[in-house]
Design a protein around this motif. Sequence first.
Motif, short mmCIF file in Angstrom:
data_model
loop_
_atom_site.label_atom_id
_atom_site.label_comp_id
_atom_site.label_asym_id
_atom_site.label_seq_id
_atom_site.Cartn_x
_atom_site.Cartn_y
_atom_site.Cartn_z
N UNK A 121 -14.95 75.48 134.78
CA UNK A 121 -16.10 75.36 134.12
C UNK A 121 -16.47 76.61 133.75
N UNK A 122 -16.28 77.71 134.38
CA UNK A 122 -16.86 79.20 133.72
C UNK A 122 -15.50 79.48 132.53
N UNK A 123 -14.39 79.11 132.86
CA UNK A 123 -13.42 79.45 131.91
C UNK A 123 -13.64 78.96 130.38
N UNK A 124 -14.63 77.74 130.64
CA UNK A 124 -14.65 77.14 129.11
C UNK A 124 -15.68 78.24 128.33
N UNK A 125 -16.49 79.27 128.83
CA UNK A 125 -17.49 80.03 128.11
C UNK A 125 -17.19 81.70 128.27
N UNK A 126 -16.56 81.84 129.54
CA UNK A 126 -16.30 83.40 129.95
C UNK A 126 -15.06 83.59 130.20
N UNK A 127 -14.37 84.65 129.45
CA UNK A 127 -12.94 85.19 130.02
C UNK A 127 -12.09 84.01 130.43
N UNK A 128 -11.63 82.94 129.43
CA UNK A 128 -10.96 82.03 129.59
C UNK A 128 -9.63 82.30 130.43
N UNK A 129 -8.86 83.43 129.79
CA UNK A 129 -7.68 83.66 130.48
C UNK A 129 -7.95 83.94 132.01
N UNK B 229 -6.38 74.23 133.28
CA UNK B 229 -5.45 74.79 132.11
C UNK B 229 -5.99 74.13 130.93
N UNK B 230 -6.64 73.05 130.80
CA UNK B 230 -7.40 72.30 129.52
C UNK B 230 -8.34 73.30 129.18
N UNK B 231 -9.42 73.54 130.14
CA UNK B 231 -10.60 74.26 129.78
C UNK B 231 -10.24 75.88 129.42
N UNK B 232 -9.20 76.29 129.94
CA UNK B 232 -8.54 77.77 129.56
C UNK B 232 -8.36 77.58 127.99
N UNK B 233 -7.51 76.57 127.62
CA UNK B 233 -7.13 76.48 126.08
C UNK B 233 -8.47 76.34 125.32
N UNK B 234 -9.37 75.26 125.58
CA UNK B 234 -10.60 75.16 124.95
C UNK B 234 -11.50 76.30 125.05
#
Length: 117
Positions: A61-69, A98-103
Amino acid sequence: MTSPQDPPPGDDPSRREAQWASQQPPPGPPLPPPYEQAPYAQSGQKPAGQLLSIIAFVCAAISLLFIPILFGLAGIGLGIAGHTRGETLGKWAAITSGVTMILGMVIGFIVVSNMNA
């Protein structure tokens, strides 16, 4: 001199037989093997449950908006670790991360490209 079949002085053969009989287990059915606890329940500790998977979903959930990698890779790693420990949600947490990182990278690219326009 005493013969080898004579008991030593002061030793009563009937007393020896009574001691031997008292040391034998009573006749009856064989006893079951001793109870053994599962390795994860030693010293009153409970298994962690779905802890790694839950943390992986939070990272997703955090990777969707902040520092996805960073958060996406952390979520994937935690999800895989949870899956190898037998957590039922571990695989899904890794996939979701993985999906939210790409998004998150796509959203970040869109936001940055619109800021320069």
